[in-house]
Design a protein around this motif. Structure first.
Motif, short mmCIF file in Angstrom:
data_model
loop_
_atom_site.label_atom_id
_atom_site.label_comp_id
_atom_site.label_asym_id
_atom_site.label_seq_id
_atom_site.Cartn_x
_atom_site.Cartn_y
_atom_site.Cartn_z
N SER B 148 -11.03 58.65 6.36
CA SER B 148 -10.56 59.09 7.68
C SER B 148 -9.41 60.07 7.55
O SER B 148 -8.93 60.37 6.46
N ASP B 149 -8.99 60.58 8.70
CA ASP B 149 -7.90 61.55 8.71
C ASP B 149 -6.55 60.90 8.42
O ASP B 149 -5.68 61.52 7.83
N GLU B 150 -6.42 59.65 8.85
CA GLU B 150 -5.11 58.99 8.77
C GLU B 150 -4.96 58.20 7.47
O GLU B 150 -5.93 57.68 6.95
N PRO B 151 -3.74 58.09 7.01
CA PRO B 151 -3.51 57.31 5.78
C PRO B 151 -3.60 55.80 6.03
O PRO B 151 -3.44 55.33 7.15
N GLU B 152 -3.83 55.09 4.96
CA GLU B 152 -3.79 53.63 4.99
C GLU B 152 -2.56 53.15 4.24
O GLU B 152 -2.06 53.84 3.36
#
Lengths: 583, 583
Positions: B148-152
């Motif tokens: 996805s675009d967002e970090p984990e």
């Protein structure tokens, strides 16, 4: 350190290189001891000690090597020193799968990890050397590297690990700029450790179920980013950009003349491939290997910025056709190796379409700019390509190796390369055979290169990669602005670089006003190699240089290292001037 | 688990597969808790927990996941729990090169290592499953694998690591026999972790000084073992046996027709290569890629044991010459993939000499027998070869990938493949340029595959590798003796195997006395796939099968796993009978 004539160190002694140079290991130990509490700093330092003259002589530090340390590497004070484990009496045969080998194995691996952690922390510390350089013959003598009939103890093995790291390049160092692949990502590293531990092979779902799925997920995502509808298409992770490019050429040939697989090149017309004079040498290497021949790779003129000139491409295609050659493959470059130039992909694709030629984009270096909303326009037209090489191990700083070939047409790789080996790709398996991807590769066994990219992507998100890439480009713009009008510098090409490549000459004071152009160029040609050699002997930084065409040796600065900052760019310039002023 | 028709589990429920099957994860946790003192066992178990239904539900174990454990993974009781580190609030951007990222980095990497250590200990434990098998679509649903675009958070990253290992094949498991590469060597693993940490590239001495020297030392040692005078010659570590074989073919072509590099295949006569019908498919794959064409690979008859028949080789060479083809390459196999046969190298070399043809030995699988004084006679004549493929990642159990191509003639690789890229192989460097080995490769960047082999060799000595290899051959002889006269078994070929390959059919009771040969073979063909599928669903063991020529599906048992014992061989046979009796 011995003097090497022209290579010798400018005006200073290598052992006392002045305040701008890295500290000695001993000084690093003292600093680390202060930085990390609870004895951890001394422990880190001791872990890397290879028992040479440069080892820490501070008594308290030495003490910790010989007696149980205050910490075990677990980063908190505890009483679990491993010094008592006695590796000198243990051998590899005491480790798993030996009976009761569990604890010994965990202790041994933990000791190795402690050494690696110390090395990592040291690598990011600007006060340490990028490289402790030795000439090959010196290095051969510095350690016993020979292989013998008899085993060595695990203690000896740990010594070998320390020695290997001592003389290694610190590729994580914030001032390591030598290659297109630099830096060390911590999540990528963790993923690579896991990959090694899983120790399997990509050829079938049977033995690599998760990794095969992750490759599928990741390649699809990359194709979506290229702009192919719904991310459809095909692809593979290969052992580097040269092999990815070779795959593309192989596919292009097969697409046009499928009979070549069985009947060889003698059954088909003479082919012609096209790529710019600034493209990577792997295009010619691939043509040589595939039996096409390097003379069939026709070089297209590049403009002064290193971009392919489309009109020359069309002209050369027509000339080739007139000679009876069959144009089958154009490799446009997105991010050339030296100048960082992006070929005009839309114009190239129009020509490829007109003449029905496979369009490949070698984005080994520049492909990652697709991750940046600010910079991806430089690859406009890539969505029209038939294939693309994209190396996440370069601009995305994924640990080596990680190179993808993306292909627009589904199924072509399989038809081109499959040999139906029944011992591996049994058709009566109990799962969906489309996940057995091995037969589309040239390789049989294939290393797992996907997990580090996938895990980094999860950790950063697409926006994290974008930020990392944008920052490197910002640094290169900073460097360009800093030197473009600075005294003693000349840019190799005009204008702001498109990628992070900044190509320039440094002219020592003695050369700046020379009238004799021939003599000036002759001397200038020797400047970069000497500065580079001195950089390596001091170990302060590393940057590449080369000639190109009529241009004598110049520096090619590239920034893919996420650890680099504006200060490191300043340092590089100061260091070039310090090391080159007397030349 | 859903039933899959013919594939369904024989008479038992997959979730309760009987006493011979591995315990559930919960049972493993309980056993581990007893085996390892000080709470370490529970900790190891908790580290691998991915939060599924199968996770340990024992309250005391669960407790340890949520509250600080008694140990930190340092293997002794201490108070340095890392549960307090709070990975759920940390992101990759908090790690190095972040300011003050040192401690967070060490804690994160240590947590990953703890997970890996737990996985390693579990992998060698016979009470665990070799594989927790799921069909691709199931596995896709079992976890969120998307990018996805967002970090984990780093906590999510650790969860992904655990999930990846949960569904991985345990290639270290003593009952994993599925491929020619099995097992996990602890020193090799440590070396691979170090290699990842060093994160560099083999192309120049400049960026890989130690690794380049170790490759030099190791290739020389391997050539000495082949028997080439003073270990002279050349070589390279390549990304697998298929590529090594392709290199050999490329060199043979260049040696005979050096103009092919520039002018391609259309400038030279039509070639012919020769290899036995039992040889590896990579010979044909290489011929397809190099533009020679698969039809130019002429298959030589093998005897009933799978060895090339020299008289047929000579006959086919003469036939090819009569057709106007130019014989340029013979690939003899030392250890065929399925039968483990060794072609008669002396006889083959006589023919190669007579007709002036390059002799290659594909010893990817069998080459390691050169390390054994007892078994190396099987390769007698290899010293007459022009080149040899030898994969230490197979019979020497070096972690993947590690494949060497050894070449008798010095300098040929360089002439064949070099492209003189000045940006990489600058000729005005300050050290001995013969150590810049990159231009002899087809690859540009090249992964460091040498260190794990070198470090294992140091740890074991040549005699250690010899003992490991001899033991595998002893186990295969044990298997052969056990089943050759056992009811329900038929050997695919007569006589003691030369390598560890034991090829056999298992005939379920219902098939043993069938009169109708056609119907019997038809049913027998389905037996091995079903037993294999059941093995994977139970996760008890893994062994390969395939048809060959007129022979319907049979098991190909191979032993390269240093963890295997006589009891594991007994287990395999019991398991085949248990899973196949109802078929």
């Amino acid at each position: 350190m011995a003097s090497h004539g022209f290579w010798s160190l400018g005006g200073q002694n290598a052992d006392n290189p002045g305040s701008q140079s890295p500290n000695t290991p001993r000084a690093w130990c003292q600093a680390a001891a202060q930085k990390f509490p609870g004895g951890l700093g001394s422990k880190l330092c001791a872990l890397l000690n290879v028992g040479e003259a440069e080892k820490p002589v501070d008594t308290s530090t030495k003490q910790e090597q010989e007696t149980p340390a205050e910490t075990c590497g677990c980063n908190k004070p505890c009483n679990c020193s491993k010094a008592a484990t006695g590796f000198s009496e243990l051998y590899s045969t005491d480790l798993l799968p030996a009976l009761d080998g569990d604890m010994k194995t965990m202790n041994f691996l933990q000791e190795v990890v402690d050494i690696l952690l110390a090395y990592i922390v040291e690598s990011f510390d600007r006060s340490t050397k990028v490289i402790d350089f030795h000439y090959p013959n010196e290095l051969l003598q510095r350690n016993n590297w020979e292989l013998s009939d008899e085993p060595e103890s695990l203690d000896d093995i740990l010594v070998s690990c320390r020695a290997t790291l001592k003389y290694a390049i610190k590729t994580a160092h914030p001032r390591y700029f030598n290659q297109l692949s630099t830096g060390l990502d911590m999540v990528g590293l963790a993923a690579d450790w896991l990959t090694s531990t899983a120790n399997t092979n990509m050829f079938t779902y049977e033995v690599a179920p998760v990794f095969v799925l992750l490759e599928y997920v990741t390649l699809k995502k990359m194709r979506e980013i290229i702009g192919w509808p719904d991310g459809r298409g095909d692809g593979i992770f290969s052992p580097g950009g040269a092999i990815s490019n070779m795959y593309a050429m192989l596919l292009a040939r097969f697409k046009m003349f499928p009979e070549v697989k069985e009947k060889g090149m003698s059954s088909i017309p003479k082919l012609a491939a096209f790529t710019s004079e600034h493209s990577h040498f792997s295009i010619k290497k691939g043509a040589a290997a595939l039996g096409i021949g390097t003379e069939s790779v026709i070089c297209i003129k590049a403009d002064e910025r290193g971009k392919m000139i489309p009109s020359d491409l069309e002209k050369k295609i027509l000339e080739a056709k007139q000679k009876g050659l069959v144009p089958f493959f154009v490799s446009a470059t997105a991010g050339t190796t030296v100048y960082g130039a992006f070929d005009p992909l839309i114009a190239v694709s129009d020509i490829c379409k007109k003449y029905n030629v496979w369009m490949h984009v070698d984005g080994a270096w520049g492909g990652s700019l697709l991750m940046s909303r600010k910079h991806r326009w430089k690859l406009n037209g890539v969505e029209r390509a038939n294939s693309m090489t994209w190396n996440p191990h370069k601009m995305m700083a994924v640990p080596l190796q990680c190179s993808a070939l993306l292909v627009r047409e589904e199924g072509l790789m399989q038809s081109c390369n499959q040999m139906h080996a029944v011992y591996l790709f049994q058709q009566d398996k109990h799962y969906d055979l489309s996940y057995d991807t091995g037969d589309k590769a040239l390789q049989c066994g294939r290393h797992v290169d996907i997990f580090k990219l996938w895990l980094m992507w999860r950790a950063k998100g697409t926006i994290g990669f974008e930020a990392q890439i944008d920052k490197c480009l910002e640094l290169s713009e900073y460097l360009y602005n800093k030197i473009k009008d600075r005294e003693g510098y000349e840019m190799v090409f005009d204008g702001k670089p498109q990628h992070t490549n900044v190509c320039f000459w440094y002219l020592p004071p003695g050369l700046r006003y020379m009238e004799d152009k021939v003599e000036k160029n002759k001397r200038l040609h020797k400047v970069a190699p000497v500065i580079k050699a001195r950089m390596m002997e001091y170990g302060t930084t590393m940057v590449s240089y080369q000639p190109q065409g009529n241009n004598v040796n110049f520096f090619r600065m590239v920034i893919s290292n996420p650890a680099a900052t504006f200060e490191d760019i300043d340092f590089l310039i100061e260091e070039i001037e310090r090391l080159g002023q007397d030349l």
